[in-house]
Design a protein around this motif. Structure first.
Motif, PDB file in Angstrom:
ATOM      1  N   GLY A   1     -34.728  43.389  27.968  1.00  0.00           N
ATOM      2  CA  GLY A   1     -34.979  44.812  27.807  1.00  0.00           C
ATOM      3  C   GLY A   1     -34.054  45.661  28.658  1.00  0.00           C
ATOM      4  O   GLY A   1     -33.608  46.731  28.212  1.00  0.00           O
ATOM      5  N   CYS A   2     -33.740  45.219  29.860  1.00  0.00           N
ATOM      6  CA  CYS A   2     -32.808  45.953  30.713  1.00  0.00           C
ATOM      7  C   CYS A   2     -31.451  46.085  30.025  1.00  0.00           C
ATOM      8  O   CYS A   2     -30.869  47.169  29.964  1.00  0.00           O
ATOM      9  CB  CYS A   2     -32.633  45.235  32.049  1.00  0.00           C
ATOM     10  N   VAL A   3     -30.960  44.968  29.496  1.00  0.00           N
ATOM     11  CA  VAL A   3     -29.644  44.963  28.845  1.00  0.00           C
ATOM     12  C   VAL A   3     -29.677  45.761  27.546  1.00  0.00           C
ATOM     13  O   VAL A   3     -28.789  46.580  27.273  1.00  0.00           O
ATOM     14  CB  VAL A   3     -29.180  43.516  28.571  1.00  0.00           C
ATOM     15  N   SER A   4     -30.713  45.541  26.733  1.00  0.00           N
ATOM     16  CA  SER A   4     -30.775  46.211  25.435  1.00  0.00           C
ATOM     17  C   SER A   4     -30.953  47.711  25.589  1.00  0.00           C
ATOM     18  O   SER A   4     -30.376  48.500  24.834  1.00  0.00           O
ATOM     19  CB  SER A   4     -31.902  45.623  24.578  1.00  0.00           C
ATOM     20  N   GLY A   5     -31.743  48.134  26.572  1.00  0.00           N
ATOM     21  CA  GLY A   5     -31.924  49.559  26.798  1.00  0.00           C
ATOM     22  C   GLY A   5     -30.635  50.226  27.242  1.00  0.00           C
ATOM     23  O   GLY A   5     -30.293  51.318  26.766  1.00  0.00           O
ATOM     24  N   PHE A   6     -29.920  49.571  28.141  1.00  0.00           N
ATOM     25  CA  PHE A   6     -28.639  50.116  28.602  1.00  0.00           C
ATOM     26  C   PHE A   6     -27.653  50.240  27.439  1.00  0.00           C
ATOM     27  O   PHE A   6     -26.961  51.251  27.287  1.00  0.00           O
ATOM     28  CB  PHE A   6     -28.060  49.230  29.698  1.00  0.00           C
TER      29      PHE A   6
ATOM     30  N   VAL B   1     -40.862  47.909  28.175  1.00  0.00           N
ATOM     31  CA  VAL B   1     -41.154  48.388  29.533  1.00  0.00           C
ATOM     32  C   VAL B   1     -39.871  48.590  30.331  1.00  0.00           C
ATOM     33  O   VAL B   1     -39.693  49.606  31.018  1.00  0.00           O
ATOM     34  CB  VAL B   1     -42.094  47.399  30.264  1.00  0.00           C
ATOM     35  N   THR B   2     -38.948  47.636  30.236  1.00  0.00           N
ATOM     36  CA  THR B   2     -37.705  47.756  31.003  1.00  0.00           C
ATOM     37  C   THR B   2     -36.616  48.514  30.244  1.00  0.00           C
ATOM     38  O   THR B   2     -35.828  49.246  30.850  1.00  0.00           O
ATOM     39  CB  THR B   2     -37.171  46.361  31.379  1.00  0.00           C
ATOM     40  N   SER B   3     -36.568  48.358  28.925  1.00  0.00           N
ATOM     41  CA  SER B   3     -35.482  48.992  28.168  1.00  0.00           C
ATOM     42  C   SER B   3     -35.546  50.517  28.232  1.00  0.00           C
ATOM     43  O   SER B   3     -34.512  51.189  28.247  1.00  0.00           O
ATOM     44  CB  SER B   3     -35.506  48.530  26.709  1.00  0.00           C
ATOM     45  N   MET B   4     -36.756  51.093  28.298  1.00  0.00           N
ATOM     46  CA  MET B   4     -36.880  52.546  28.360  1.00  0.00           C
ATOM     47  C   MET B   4     -36.352  53.112  29.674  1.00  0.00           C
ATOM     48  O   MET B   4     -35.928  54.261  29.739  1.00  0.00           O
ATOM     49  CB  MET B   4     -38.332  52.965  28.139  1.00  0.00           C
ATOM     50  N   TRP B   5     -36.380  52.305  30.726  1.00  0.00           N
ATOM     51  CA  TRP B   5     -35.807  52.760  31.990  1.00  0.00           C
ATOM     52  C   TRP B   5     -34.282  52.809  31.937  1.00  0.00           C
ATOM     53  O   TRP B   5     -33.659  53.640  32.591  1.00  0.00           O
ATOM     54  CB  TRP B   5     -36.213  51.814  33.132  1.00  0.00           C
ATOM     55  N   PHE B   6     -33.691  51.903  31.165  1.00  0.00           N
ATOM     56  CA  PHE B   6     -32.247  51.738  31.201  1.00  0.00           C
ATOM     57  C   PHE B   6     -31.501  52.505  30.111  1.00  0.00           C
ATOM     58  O   PHE B   6     -30.296  52.678  30.211  1.00  0.00           O
ATOM     59  CB  PHE B   6     -31.887  50.251  31.137  1.00  0.00           C
ATOM     60  N   ALA B   7     -32.182  52.959  29.059  1.00  0.00           N
ATOM     61  CA  ALA B   7     -31.505  53.700  27.991  1.00  0.00           C
ATOM     62  C   ALA B   7     -30.841  54.985  28.491  1.00  0.00           C
ATOM     63  O   ALA B   7     -29.677  55.257  28.152  1.00  0.00           O
ATOM     64  CB  ALA B   7     -32.482  54.008  26.853  1.00  0.00           C
ATOM     65  N   PRO B   8     -31.511  55.812  29.299  1.00  0.00           N
ATOM     66  CA  PRO B   8     -30.844  57.019  29.798  1.00  0.00           C
ATOM     67  C   PRO B   8     -29.633  56.718  30.677  1.00  0.00           C
ATOM     68  O   PRO B   8     -28.646  57.462  30.669  1.00  0.00           O
ATOM     69  CB  PRO B   8     -31.947  57.725  30.601  1.00  0.00           C
ATOM     70  N   LEU B   9     -29.698  55.608  31.424  1.00  0.00           N
ATOM     71  CA  LEU B   9     -28.554  55.225  32.262  1.00  0.00           C
ATOM     72  C   LEU B   9     -27.349  54.906  31.391  1.00  0.00           C
ATOM     73  O   LEU B   9     -26.210  55.304  31.702  1.00  0.00           O
ATOM     74  CB  LEU B   9     -28.912  54.002  33.123  1.00  0.00           C
ATOM     75  N   GLY B  10     -27.577  54.183  30.294  1.00  0.00           N
ATOM     76  CA  GLY B  10     -26.485  53.860  29.385  1.00  0.00           C
ATOM     77  C   GLY B  10     -25.899  55.088  28.724  1.00  0.00           C
ATOM     78  O   GLY B  10     -24.670  55.210  28.572  1.00  0.00           O
TER      79      GLY B  10
END
Length: 277
Positions: A19-24, A232-241
């Motif tokens: 999720g971290c990678v996919s969200g970013f 849970v994790t991807s939503m944190w990282f999408a704005p960063l990407g």
């Protein structure tokens, strides 16, 4: 700790990292993260001994579900940068949705080998384009007329639904071929991803409902446990990407896109061959 609980914990941790990678990537490349989620989830399901004939459908259906919240996050960030073409979406939106419906119908009757083959072939083709065409090479000087754009949007909706991706994998290079700015293509693709993900998710839930052999916590072909762990994790990282996308050179974006597609397409083509043999 019981073995079953350890497996479930491992499942959640692995998919949390995914999720971290996919969200970013959803924010960075406008691809909705599905290009990473589908192949990884496919192999995680194998570890849990899910029937091979169900894995591809579950991976695709669950991937489409995860694209919904990450796309919403990405859309907000790209709109703040003025990178979403609202006029283009008014034309493309209905035809993308029509393509999604067609894709869901095909997927309901398609064998797993077809889904993995479609994913691998299309991803490999796009990877070659992104890696080996020079920046600024636009063979088509502008988008075609309404009939041509309708055909493009419908095709993107259909293929993306079969692949479990948000549309950016096809939308970004298609628009780039037509002399469309890459950053604006990425921002617009985030909305296309949402148009694909919502009806696509519903379709995979309905088409897989009540089938034997589905893993626990599944609604049809959508696995709720996998969805939750990734989101849970991807939503944190999408704005960063999304923020990073506006500070990276377009050529670098293309290379990153191409590298990820090359890796994932190679593995899925190999698995499609195994299913057929």
């Amino acid at each position: 700790m019981p073995a079953s609980l350890m497996l479930l914990t491992s499942f959640a941790l692995v998919l949390g990292l995914v999720g971290c990678v996919s969200g970013f990537l959803a924010g960075l490349l406008g691809v909705g993260g599905g290009i990473v989620v589908v192949p990884v989830l496919y192999h995680v399901l194998a570890v849990f001994d899910v029937d091979i004939v169900l894995r591809a459908h579950i991976a695709v259906g669950t991937s489409l579900a995860t694209i919904i919240p990450t796309s919403i996050q990405s859309i907000r960030a790209h709109r703040a940068k003025g990178a979403v073409d609202e006029q283009l979406l008014k034309l493309w939106g209905p035809f993308v949705a029509m393509g999604v419906i067609l894709g869901v119908v095909v997927a309901a009757y398609a064998p797993a080998s077809l889904l993995t083959a479609v994913f691998g072939i299309v991803a490999a083709t796009v990877a070659l384009y992104m890696l080996f065409t020079r920046e600024g090479w636009h063979p088509v000087k502008g988008l075609p007329g309404r009939p041509g754009q309708a055909a493009m949007a419908t095709t993107i909706g259909t293929i993306s639904t079969l692949m479990g991706i948000g549309g950016g994998t096809l939308t970004v290079p298609t628009l780039s071929l037509c002399s469309y700015p890459v950053r604006r293509a990425v921002g617009t693709a985030s909305v296309v991803g949402l148009i694909i993900a919502v009806p696509g998710t519903i379709g995979y839930i309905v088409s897989g409902w009540g089938l034997p052999g589905l893993p626990v916590f599944s609604l049809g072909y959508v696995n709720v446990a996998g969805f939750a762990a990734i989101v849970v994790t991807s939503m944190w990282f999408a704005p960063l990407g999304a923020r990073k996308a506006h500070s990276i050179e377009p050529r670098t974006l293309r290379l990153l896109f191409g590298i990820f597609l090359t890796i994932t397409s190679s593995k899925m083509l190999f698995d499609s061959y195994r299913l057929l043999s």
